[in-house]
Design a protein around this motif. Structure first.
Motif, PDB file in Angstrom:
ATOM      1  N   PHE A  81       1.026   4.097  -2.906  1.00  0.00           N
ATOM      2  CA  PHE A  81       0.778   5.502  -2.556  1.00  0.00           C
ATOM      3  C   PHE A  81       1.918   6.399  -3.056  1.00  0.00           C
ATOM      4  CE2 PHE A  81       1.846   8.969   0.320  1.00  0.00           C
ATOM      5  CZ  PHE A  81       0.685   9.727   0.302  1.00  0.00           C
ATOM      6  N   LYS A 134       0.849  -1.208   0.000  1.00  0.00           N
ATOM      7  CA  LYS A 134       0.000   0.000   0.000  1.00  0.00           C
ATOM      8  C   LYS A 134       0.876   1.247   0.000  1.00  0.00           C
ATOM      9  CE  LYS A 134      -3.936   0.889   0.137  1.00  0.00           C
ATOM     10  NZ  LYS A 134      -4.786   1.318  -0.993  1.00  0.00           N
ATOM     11  N   GLU A 152      -3.242   4.867   4.692  1.00  0.00           N
ATOM     12  CA  GLU A 152      -3.060   5.804   3.582  1.00  0.00           C
ATOM     13  C   GLU A 152      -3.368   7.235   4.013  1.00  0.00           C
ATOM     14  OE1 GLU A 152      -4.022   6.334  -1.156  1.00  0.00           O
ATOM     15  OE2 GLU A 152      -5.093   4.792  -0.028  1.00  0.00           O
TER      16      GLU A 152
END
Length: 193
Positions: free
Chosen positions: A32, A28, A185
Motif C-alpha cells: 500500500f 499488505k 487497506e
C-alpha cells in the motif's frame, strides 16, 4: 506525511505464533505505502535491531505503523523491551512535561516527536464483540481503551493517534483473510491518504 516506519512487534512461539499472519498484514502495508508514493523503513523487532538506528528511524518517520499480536492483553515482551531501549535514549522526549515555573505544562507533554502520527494494527484471538460490551471480558472498554498503555507510550513521546485496525478470532478457523486485508487497506487509506 510520506515517510513511514513499520514496526513488526510479533514474537515467535512455535505452533501458536509463528508470525505468518503478522507478516501478511505487513506485506499488505508495504504494498500500500509503496504504491502510494511513501518512503518506507521497516523493523522486525524479534529479528534484532540496533538501538541508535531505531532512534534515528523515529526521528526520520512522519508516521509509525505498529503491527503486533496481542499476547496476554498487551504487547509481546520483546516489543516492550524495544520501546524501553529505544525511547530511553533522550531523543524522543525532553522530560515528563511538567515545569515548576509553568503549572500549565502537564505530565506527558514533554514529547519531542510532535507532529508525527502512529497507527496500531492488532491481531486478537478474542472476538470483536468483547469490546464496548459491559458483559464482555473487557468490562465495557473499547478496543483503544483496552490498549491504553500502548497508546500512552507513543503519546508520551508526542505522537498523535490515527484510527486503530484490529483483526479478531484469528484461531477460530473461519478467518477470511482476503476480506480482512481489504478492511485493513481501507483503514490505511483513511489514515494516510
Amino acid at each position: 506525511m510520506k515517510k513511514v516506519l513499520i514496526l513488526n512487534g510479533h514474537q515467535y512461539y512455535d505452533v501458536v505464533a509463528r508470525g505468518e499472519l503478522t507478516q501478511k498484514i505487513i506485506d499488505k502495508a508495504i504494498e500500500f505505502f509503496l504504491k502510494n508514493g511513501f518512503e518506507v523503513k521497516f523493523t522486525n523487532i524479534d529479528k534484532g535491531y540496533d538501538i541508535s538506528e531505531e532512534v534515528e528511524k523515529f526521528e526520520w518517520a512522519d508516521a509509525i505503523l505498529f503491527q503486533y499480536p496481542v499476547y496476554w492483553m498487551g504487547i509481546p515482551w520483546i516489543a516492550k523491551k524495544y520501546f524501553d531501549e529505544t525511547f530511553t535514549q533522550g531523543k524522543h522526549y525532553s522530560n515528563d512535561g511538567r515545569s515548576r515555573e509553568d503549572s500549565l505544562k502537564t505530565y506527558g507533554s514533554g514529547g519531542l516527536l510532535k507532529g508525527k502520527k502512529y497507527m496500531l494494527s492488532l491481531t486478537y484471538n478474542c472476538p470483536k464483540s468483547e469490546f464496548n460490551n459491559k458483559e464482555g471480558f473487557f468490562d465495557g472498554l473499547s478496543l483503544d481503551e483496552a490498549n491504553i498503555a500502548t497508546h500512552k507510550t507513543f503519546q508520551f513521546c508526542g505522537l498523535e493517534a490515527l484510527k486503530t485496525y484490529s483483526m479478531h478470532d484469528i484461531f477460530k478457523g473461519d478467518l477470511d483473510l482476503n476480506k480482512e486485508l481489504v478492511q485493513f487497506e481501507n483503514t490505511l487509506k483513511e489514515n494516510f491518504l
